[in-house]
Scaffold this motif. Structure first.
Motif, PDB file in Angstrom:
ATOM      1  N   PHE A   1       0.847  -1.184   0.000  1.00 55.84           N
ATOM      2  CA  PHE A   1       0.000   0.000   0.000  1.00 55.84           C
ATOM      3  C   PHE A   1       0.888   1.241   0.000  1.00 55.84           C
ATOM      4  O   PHE A   1       1.816   1.350   0.801  1.00 55.84           O
ATOM      5  N   SER A   2       0.599   2.141  -0.883  1.00 58.21           N
ATOM      6  CA  SER A   2       1.417   3.342  -1.007  1.00 58.21           C
ATOM      7  C   SER A   2       0.813   4.482  -0.197  1.00 58.21           C
ATOM      8  O   SER A   2      -0.376   4.468   0.149  1.00 58.21           O
ATOM      9  N   GLU A   3       1.654   5.451   0.109  1.00 55.28           N
ATOM     10  CA  GLU A   3       1.135   6.675   0.709  1.00 55.28           C
ATOM     11  C   GLU A   3       0.200   7.323  -0.302  1.00 55.28           C
ATOM     12  O   GLU A   3       0.501   7.410  -1.491  1.00 55.28           O
ATOM     13  N   GLY A   4      -0.956   7.745   0.165  1.00 53.92           N
ATOM     14  CA  GLY A   4      -1.957   8.279  -0.745  1.00 53.92           C
ATOM     15  C   GLY A   4      -2.993   7.259  -1.178  1.00 53.92           C
ATOM     16  O   GLY A   4      -3.917   7.583  -1.914  1.00 53.92           O
ATOM     17  N   GLU A   5      -2.833   6.017  -0.728  1.00 52.14           N
ATOM     18  CA  GLU A   5      -3.769   4.944  -1.097  1.00 52.14           C
ATOM     19  C   GLU A   5      -4.673   4.612   0.085  1.00 52.14           C
ATOM     20  O   GLU A   5      -4.217   4.133   1.122  1.00 52.14           O
ATOM     21  N   ALA A   6      -5.953   4.875  -0.078  1.00 47.64           N
ATOM     22  CA  ALA A   6      -6.932   4.519   0.952  1.00 47.64           C
ATOM     23  C   ALA A   6      -7.394   3.082   0.733  1.00 47.64           C
ATOM     24  O   ALA A   6      -7.561   2.636  -0.410  1.00 47.64           O
ATOM     25  N   TRP A   7      -7.579   2.347   1.827  1.00 46.10           N
ATOM     26  CA  TRP A   7      -7.976   0.935   1.732  1.00 46.10           C
ATOM     27  C   TRP A   7      -8.752   0.540   2.973  1.00 46.10           C
ATOM     28  O   TRP A   7      -8.400   0.935   4.091  1.00 46.10           O
ATOM     29  N   LYS A   8      -9.796  -0.237   2.766  1.00 45.99           N
ATOM     30  CA  LYS A   8     -10.567  -0.788   3.889  1.00 45.99           C
ATOM     31  C   LYS A   8     -11.067  -2.170   3.485  1.00 45.99           C
ATOM     32  O   LYS A   8     -11.501  -2.375   2.355  1.00 45.99           O
TER      33      LYS A   8
END
Length: 633
Positions: free
Chosen positions: A273-280
């Motif tokens: 997961f990169s900075e700037g990537e939202a994930w749930k």
């Protein structure tokens, strides 16, 4: 028992859920399962362990510039989400903030535990969330683990034909066990129970494909017998698709529900997961089911049959209606897809062929076959019937591609249109037609295209390294040390397969492994396929199709009629599956299509040289799925 009132007891550092059938104790606010009282046993979990090492969620993570590591997830805040006559739902949350950067995985985690009235057990699920402004990280593994009492739970069941009495964890200690080629594999030389002497214990011998991890667990055979089972009613939250392999239960006694892992795949299945990537994502619910034998049927194995019946009940109830989190999507909010899958291969049949027992699934949009490396979002899979019809229900809203593969045919199918699932939708896709790779008629073939090497020759294990469960068993490939048998069968020269007289079930070793030269060095191997050709078309190309079931730090080089020539084809370094060491018969699927100029072939006998040159380890190698040589179109 269903009339017993649900009770919730707050005991300061612990909280207890009680429905009159089971009492479940959790640490507060950590959310570690410290006790399960059932059927007169004060605690099914290992009381000799520290409380934090009994029943817990954990993960393995890596950070940007930090090592990360193993993390037993402990909540910092406790909340009663629901408490009424029908349901108790508890939440144990852990929030991330920038002061923890490099020290804790940048995730908000909400662990939920649910007890229903009249239910023989409890449910658990969790919501993981990464905000886009948070730092980058990777998530190599996440799971639930339960450690049961070793003096009570001795019989383990994973599938109908993979169950047995198990050694004790003490038998793996240095004074009783001998570590083998890697730490997980131990030869039992002085076990507490003599019947296990001379056996190998290795947790990877009990791995399963995702599609088959529905119910597994342990039985306490003391009368009345008691069963502890992990039931997974859906695989939507597991990564890598239906064939991805994961651990189940193993010596401990331990029972696992694994949601993400790199086992049998390597780094490809570690989400980054990169900075700037939202994930749930919501993992679970998983049902911890407890059962006991009745006075009328005191056979402990009845508990396995009952657990399977309960698994069917849970699967039919999916998606569940009870989870209180808004992040868990209920049935009425989900959609459905129905259709039919056909195959068109004019060299097999001039008519369309029904995709019999094909795998059809929805996953995030990507290239054909990308689903097997997809490891962040949800996937929804089913199998076609004999006529190719399929029905996928309970799909979370979102945008998907429809993917498929069919045993008996190489390659991957992808439906070109994006499928948009909305709440309550029912989408019919017209007859889908998969045209597998094909240029010309089959001149010869080796194996059967099913993404597995199971049809090839799997040797008997060295008698020194036996797991008795897998003697005369369909999964004979799960024995330890089979890779060493190759050099014993081919001490000086490598495998030679003659089309027309060799039988791949007897003459094609299940893995092209390295050859051991001495205790510390290995060498690559070159296999030969000899075949006759007549009336060669020198002006056009033939096609060699090589489907690979698994690769581990390997390279496939292909030469035609000259073992010393520059390779006609090289794959470069591929694969980190480690399926050879971990007793898997497949990992990630690869398909290579190689053009062979007719001018390189000769009338009469031809030879293909398949070289795997990488040779620093006994576990490097290739498992083939299927090889086919086609005439020009």
């Amino acid at each position: 028992m269903s009339s017993v009132k649900l009770q919730l007891h707050d005991k300061g550092n612990h909280v207890v859920m009680d429905n009159g059938i089971a009492r479940v104790t959790l640490s507060k606010p950590d959310g570690i399962v410290t006790g399960i009282e059932y059927n007169g046993i004060d605690n099914l979990l290992e009381v000799l362990n520290e409380e934090v090492n009994r029943g817990y969620w954990d993960l393995v993570w890596g950070g940007s510039g930090t090592a990360g590591g193993f993390d037993v997830i402990k909540g910092t805040n406790f909340e009663v989400i629901m408490k009424n006559e029908e349901q108790i739902e508890l939440s144990f949350t852990r929030k991330w903030d920038p002061s923890q950067e490099g020290k804790a995985v940048p995730l908000d985690i909400d662990k939920r535990f649910v007890m229903l009235r009249g239910s023989s057990g409890f449910y658990t699920y969790a919501i993981y969330e990464h905000l886009k402004e948070w730092p980058a990280f990777s998530l190599a593994e996440t799971r639930i683990a339960f450690k049961l009492r070793k003096e009570k739970f001795h019989y383990m069941a994973v599938t109908d034909d993979r169950q047995r009495f198990m050694p004790l964890p003490d038998d793996r200690l240095p004074d009783r066990g001998q570590a083998l080629a890697y730490p997980e594999a131990v030869l039992l030389v002085n076990p507490l129970e003599p019947q296990f002497k001379g056996e190998v214990d290795d947790k990877y011998q009990y791995s399963c494909e995702n599609k088959d991890i529905t119910v597994h667990g342990w039985i306490c055979t003391e009368q009345p017998s008691v069963g502890f089972w992990l039931i997974t009613p859906s695989h939507e939250y597991r990564t890598g698709g239906p064939q991805k392999q994961n651990l189940t239960s193993h010596v401990g006694p331990t029972a696992l529900a694994v949601f993400m892992s790199a086992h049998y795949t390597g780094e490809d299945l570690v989400p980054k997961f990169s900075e700037g990537e939202a994930w749930k994502k919501v993992f679970g619910p998983v049902f911890v089911y407890l059962n006991t034998s009745t006075d009328d049927d005191n056979d402990p194995l009845w508990l396995w049959q009952d657990a399977k019946s309960q698994m069917n009940v849970e699967a039919e109830s999916w998606p569940y209606s009870f989870p209180a989190s808004d992040d868990y999507v209920k049935a009425e909010q989900r959609g459905n897809v129905v259709g039919r899958l056909l195959v068109q291969d004019r060299y097999v049949d001039k008519d369309f062929i029904a995709a019999n027992r094909g795998y059809v699934g929805l996953a995030v949009p990507g290239a054909a076959g990308s689903w097997q490396r997809e490891c962040k979002e949800y996937q929804f899979w089913t199998r076609t019937d004999e006529e190719g019809f399929f029905y996928i229900s309970g799909i979370r809203p979102g945008q998907y591609n429809l993917y498929a593969w069919i045993p008996g045919f190489i390659g991957d199918y992808k439906y070109d249109d994006i499928i948009i699932i909305t709440s309550g939708c029912y989408i019919y896709v017209e007859d889908l037609v998969y045209q597998p790779p094909r240029n010309g008629a089959t001149l010869w073939e080796i194996g059967f295209p099913d993404r597995s090497a199971a049809e090839f020759y799997v040797p008997d294990p060295n008698p020194k390294y036996i797991n008795k469960l897998y003697q005369n068993h369909p999964d004979r490939f799960r024995q330890y040390g089979l890779w060493e048998r190759y050099a014993e069968l081919y001490p000086d020269k490598d495998l030679v397969y003659v089309v027309g007289s060799s039988d791949y079930r007897k003459d094609w070793f299940y893995a092209q492994v390295t050859r051991k030269k001495d205790s510390k060095t290995y060498q690559g191997t070159t296999w030969q396929i000899k075949f006759e050709l007549k009336n060669i078309d020198k002006n056009h190309s033939y096609t060699l199709r090589v489907a690979i079931a698994s690769a581990t730090f390997s390279e496939l080089q292909i030469r035609v009629n000259d073992a010393n020539a520059s390779p006609l084809f090289t794959s470069g370094l591929i694969g980190r599956d480690n399926s050879i060491a971990r007793h898997g018969i497949h990992g990630l699927y690869w398909l290579f299509n190689v053009e062979v100029a007719g001018s390189k072939l000769v009338e009469g006998e031809n030879t293909l040289f398949l070289t795997q040159p990488r040779s620093t380890s006994p576990f490097q190698g290739i498992m083939y799925d299927y090889i086919r040589f086609e005439a020009p179109s």
